[in-house]
Design a protein around this motif. Structure first.
Motif, PDB file in Angstrom:
ATOM      1  N   GLY A 156       0.812  -1.206   0.000  1.00  0.00           N
ATOM      2  CA  GLY A 156       0.000   0.000   0.000  1.00  0.00           C
ATOM      3  C   GLY A 156       0.849   1.261   0.000  1.00  0.00           C
ATOM      4  N   ASP A 157       0.271   2.325  -0.522  1.00  0.00           N
ATOM      5  CA  ASP A 157       0.970   3.614  -0.589  1.00  0.00           C
ATOM      6  C   ASP A 157       0.542   4.464   0.606  1.00  0.00           C
ATOM      7  N   ASN A 160      -0.837   8.108  -0.209  1.00  0.00           N
ATOM      8  CA  ASN A 160      -2.233   8.138  -0.663  1.00  0.00           C
ATOM      9  C   ASN A 160      -3.173   7.745   0.474  1.00  0.00           C
ATOM     10  N   ASP A 221      -3.807   1.144   0.971  1.00  0.00           N
ATOM     11  CA  ASP A 221      -3.071   2.395   1.182  1.00  0.00           C
ATOM     12  C   ASP A 221      -3.309   2.932   2.595  1.00  0.00           C
TER      13      ASP A 221
END
Lengths: 239, 242
Positions: A156-157, A160, A221
């Motif tokens: 996940g980012d 973001n 994210d």
């Protein structure tokens, strides 16, 4: 006449003493049926069967006849995923790990802005949870109420995720340890082990935006953000 | 003999009441079934075909077995009546046809109020000194009272439909008989406190043995009933034939 009376009385006495009986097996003393789980308890490995059997007869959508009138009507424990059904967010079993963690199997628990009365589950007249089943449910809750043994993706980012987080999550989970106003818990402390994409998606639908479900990627994210940036007792959680 | 043997097996070699793991649905269903079967319209009389048309007025007494009403962890001190009376009329034709009915008008008794009607239609015939009766019965009614816990007014509604065959012989003043039948019930329990509605449907076999002592127009009947493997109960009857 007299002889017949004596004969009949004798026959009655013999009958009552030998064959006549009045007895009912109501199942009242029978122990509750028990689900046995081999391996780590997950929704797909035993917990689904257990929760459906012992909770889902009342907590289903639409409300079953057998359920009490004052039951919460947006909880369906025959399914795992929180989802929009008939235009309404219906919470699934991915939402109940917290209640188990708060001890609803041992004591009456009230939660957030839930309108139901504080209650211990199962109710007294429900099929009881055995000690072994309770241990399964607690282990499942501690593990974040997982669907199965597949771990959440770690790609996940967090950047973001942080932007999504401030769109609504931080209104309640502003501090990692949670807070309350006038005794009402607004945002309970997050449990690191219980931060899952399923739970994030469930909470998003239920509390933030019931019209736009998160994608798996968006949930991943937010999870990455929570795990890497939000820590207990840290006052600021903004990215 | 096979039928009789089955009845004997049913009544005398009933196993120790079975123990097993259960759910609250099974427990509440069983309780509803027991209550429905205790109000069922069983033969309560020998299948002897009358010589001429006759009307019988009967008082049936149903001693109630001890009932453990526990469901889940709920164990309330319910105190239902120990005896349920039922007035029955039976009209017998010389052809062997008979009609019967029982009605309870809804009189309050020990905090319970039962209102029900039961009907029966049967045909009696004789073969080689053995009397037979084929009978269909129907009961419909409700009971209001503290079914789930004290001081509440729950509503228990039931419909029973049954078919049975009785076989009997006469010895002196006694008419001995056995019967075997199948019953279908539909019940509904409205729990006052929570507003919960519990429904139950079940088909089950029943059977029994009985003896009628007849002296002139007066008769007394004792009938042992067994419903599948979970209920055994007695029916005592006193009647007069006109």
């Amino acid at each position: 006449m007299y002889r017949s009376c004596v004969l009949f009385a004798g026959a009655l006495i013999v009958a009552l003493a030998t064959v006549a009986c009045s007895e009912a097996d109501t199942l009242g003393e029978d122990p509750p049926v028990e689900i046995v789980i081999q391996g780590e308890p997950t929704w797909e490995n035993g917990i689904g069967e257990l929760v459906t059997l012992k909770c889902g007869y009342c907590h289903a959508y639409p409300k079953p006849e057998v359920a009490p009138n004052d039951i919460v009507t947006d909880l369906d424990l025959t399914v795992y995923d929180t989802a929009i059904v008939d235009g309404t967010v219906i919470r699934g079993a991915d939402a109940i790990g917290r209640w188990i963690y708060e001890g609803i199997l041992d004591q009456p628990v009230t939660f957030f802005d839930d309108t139901s009365m504080p209650r211990q589950m199962p109710l007294d007249y429900g099929t009881q949870v055995t000690e072994r089943e309770k241990a399964y449910l607690e282990a499942w809750s501690d593990a974040g109420a997982p669907r199965n043994d597949q771990p959440d993706p770690d790609d996940g980012d967090p950047e973001n995720g942080g932007q999504l987080y401030v769109r609504g999550c931080d209104a309640c989970h502003l501090f990692g340890e949670g807070f309350e106003i006038d005794g009402l818990v607004i945002g309970p402390a997050m449990r690191r082990d219980a931060i899952s994409t399923a739970k994030i998606k469930s909470m998003w639908l239920e509390r933030i935006d019931p019209t736009t479900p998160l994608t798996d990627g968006q949930a991943a994210d937010i999870r990455a953000f929570l795990l890497t940036r939000v820590t207990k007792n840290e006052p600021s959680i903004h990215p | 003999m096979t039928g009789f043997r089955f009845i004997i097996v049913l009544l005398f070699s009933l196993p120790a009441l079975a123990w097993g793991d259960t759910t609250f649905q099974e427990q509440s269903g069983r309780l509803q079934a027991i209550n429905a079967y205790l109000l069922d319209f069983r033969p309560a009389g020998a299948p002897t075909k009358p010589d001429k048309r006759a009307l019988e007025l009967v008082l049936d007494l149903y001693p109630q077995p001890s009932i453990d009403t526990r469901v889940g962890r709920k164990d309330e001190p319910i105190d239902p009546p120990n005896l349920v009376p039922k007035f029955r009329g039976r009209y017998l034709l010389a052809s062997g046809l008979h009609l019967g009915a029982a009605y309870a008008p809804g009189i309050e008794f020990q905090d319970y109020e039962a209102e029900f009607i039961s009907l029966e239609l049967g045909y009696r015939f004789t073969l080689a000194k053995t009397h037979f009766a084929l009978r269909a019965s129907y009961s419909d009614g409700d009971v209001e009272g503290p079914v789930t816990e004290p001081d509440v007014t729950d509503l228990f509604d039931f419909q029973n439909q049954g078919v049975d065959l009785s076989v009997g012989r006469i010895w002196k003043d006694f008419e001995y008989y056995g019967f075997l039948g199948v019953n279908d019930i539909e019940t509904r329990l409205d729990v006052e406190v929570d507003g919960a509605i519990l429904r139950h449907e079940e088909d089950t076999y029943y059977g029994g043995l009985g003896v009628t002592w007849r002296r002139g127009a007066l008769f007394v009947n004792l009938e042992q009933n067994a419903t599948d493997d979970f209920l055994r109960n007695l029916v005592l009857s006193v009647g007069y034939r006109f």
